[in-house]
Design an enzyme around this catalytic site. Structure first.
Site, short mmCIF file in Angstrom:
data_model
loop_
_atom_site.label_atom_id
_atom_site.label_comp_id
_atom_site.label_asym_id
_atom_site.label_seq_id
_atom_site.Cartn_x
_atom_site.Cartn_y
_atom_site.Cartn_z
CG ASP A 1 6.63 3.38 -4.55
OD1 ASP A 1 6.02 3.42 -5.85
OD2 ASP A 1 6.12 2.98 -3.75
NE ARG B 1 8.83 -3.72 -2.56
CZ ARG B 1 7.16 -3.79 -3.14
NH1 ARG B 1 6.50 -3.52 -2.70
NH2 ARG B 1 7.77 -3.37 -4.38
N GLY C 1 2.49 -0.91 -1.37
CA GLY C 1 2.29 0.36 -1.70
C GLY C 1 2.66 1.13 -0.55
O1 MRU Z 1 4.79 -2.72 -5.85
P1 MRU Z 1 4.21 -1.69 -5.76
O2 MRU Z 1 3.32 -2.62 -5.43
O3 MRU Z 1 3.94 -1.57 -3.79
O4 MRU Z 1 4.07 -0.43 -5.86
C1 MRU Z 1 3.23 0.59 -5.42
C2 MRU Z 1 2.93 1.90 -6.18
O5 MRU Z 1 3.80 1.84 -6.94
C3 MRU Z 1 2.42 2.40 -5.76
O6 MRU Z 1 1.71 3.96 -6.64
C4 MRU Z 1 3.20 3.93 -4.82
O7 MRU Z 1 3.53 3.17 -3.37
C5 MRU Z 1 2.22 4.93 -4.45
S1 MRU Z 1 1.05 3.98 -2.99
C6 MRU Z 1 -0.02 5.53 -2.42
#
Ligand code: MRU
Length: 352
Positions: free
Chosen positions: A242, A94, A51
């Site tokens: 993101d 990431r 996230g």
């Molecule tokens: O791959 P992830 O689980 O890190 O992806 C998370 C998301 O796409 C969320 O929607 C985004 O980070 C927003 S979190 C407030």
């Protein structure tokens, strides 16, 4: 509320950071402790913590852990050099969530400045800053919740994708923060949570978070979203982000773009809820956002079970980009903006 944690514990004079292992939720609540920046980098890469805002907070704690590993380094120049290497390692975990790079650039002036202090003081200052970033994120999310809830009717059904909740942030959540804000305002809110193939953040984390808070949640597979919209069951789609480019194009979990197109077709507002730390004025449009590709195993397997033939070719982008024209509004801690207004706001801020 279920949370990502970042408990800071002293063990034999050494500080470690505890995280809940989100890979195992909801079946098991296991704590992972990170003692070094490399362990924190691994936790981010392997999605113990995930996230966008939570990745940023973890990166900040990773820098503090890195400083702690340099307790024997007293030369400021050597300290700075080693911290640059620490930053490089964490930055390489990431690529898509800009909050990672935002947090690293918030930490940098501080570790540069404290380089000539005593090692214990340097470390303590950086832990305090990481903690401040976490707490600041919760405050931002509460404001997002307050602004966003006003967009919902008294009785609303919201569709969300992935997990943009307390687990994905310092606490409270962005998209789920809006839902929590509406509940706190006395509104009756129900949620459809997309399971979010292939990593199942919706099924494993969003459904878990909302059910733990007694917010009514119905789990659907991603391919059911069109039908529930067509049946008139959804008042609004709310997702996190993101990275939001300067023109409002928004990278979020794979599948978000399709939902935005569906929402437009069905006349349903499509909202992105995110703090300013997710906005990247340096990236002009969505086509320039780096998109992480993850292991083919996430697609070919369900847990340990193979679901596809051996050797099959797989494409597994973790995120997609929703063009700004499909976004009704971006809900931030500073207010609610149309993508065009946000662009103008960023342009004006750059000129100041
Ligand atoms: O791959 P992830 O689980 O890190 O992806 C998370 C998301 O796409 C969320 O929607 C985004 O980070 C927003 S979190 C407030």
């Amino acid at each position: 509320m279920v949370e990502a944690i970042w408990t800071v514990r002293k063990d034999n004079g050494f500080t470690e950071v505890h995280l809940i292992d989100q890979r195992l939720l909801p079946s098991r609540e296991v704590i992972v402790s990170c003692r070094t920046h490399r362990e924190m980098a691994e936790a981010i890469r392997e999605m113990v913590v995930r996230g966008a805002p939570a990745i940023g907070i973890s990166a900040a704690f990773g820098m503090a852990l890195g400083a702690q590993e340099l307790e024997k380094v007293t030369d400021p120049e050597e300290f700075r050099k080693k911290m640059e290497e620490t930053e490089r390692i964490i930055a390489a975990t990431r690529p898509t969530a800009v909050n990672l790079f935002w947090a690293l650039s918030r930490m940098k002036p501080l570790w540069t400045e404290v380089a000539s202090l005593a090692p214990g003081e340097r470390t303590a200052t950086l832990f305090l800053e990481a903690q401040a970033i976490k707490e600041d994120d919760v405050q931002r999310n509460r404001k997002i919740g307050a602004f966003g809830q006003a967009l919902l009717p008294d009785s609303a059904t919201v569709l969300t994708h992935c997990n943009a909740g307390a687990l994905a942030t310092g606490g409270y959540g962005t998209a789920l923060g809006v839902i929590r804000g509406a509940v706190e305002a006395g509104k009756s809110v129900k949620v459809f949570a997309d399971e979010t193939r292939p990593y199942l953040q919706g099924a494993r984390l969003t459904a878990y978070e909302l059910a733990s808070d007694n917010i009514p949640v119905t789990l659907i597979t991603d391919s059911m979203a069109a039908m529930v919209m067509a049946q008139g069951k959804v008042n609004a789609v709310i997702v996190g982000a993101d990275r939001i480019a300067a023109n409002g194009d928004t990278a979020n979990k794979i599948g978000t773009y399709g939902l935005a197109v569906l929402a437009r077709e069905h006349g349903i507002p499509f909202y992105v809820a995110a703090p300013f730390s997710t906005i990247d004025p340096a990236t002009p449009t969505g086509s320039m956002i780096p998109i992480e590709e993850r292991s083919s195993r996430e697609v070919t397997h369900a847990g340990e079970m193979r679901m596809a033939p051996e050797g099959i070719s797989v494409f597994n982008p973790a995120f997609d980009v929703t063009p700004a024209r499909y976004i009704t509004a971006i809900i931030t801690e500073k207010g609610v903006f149309s993508p065009e207004d946000l662009s103008r706001h960023l342009g004006q801020a750059a000129e100041l």
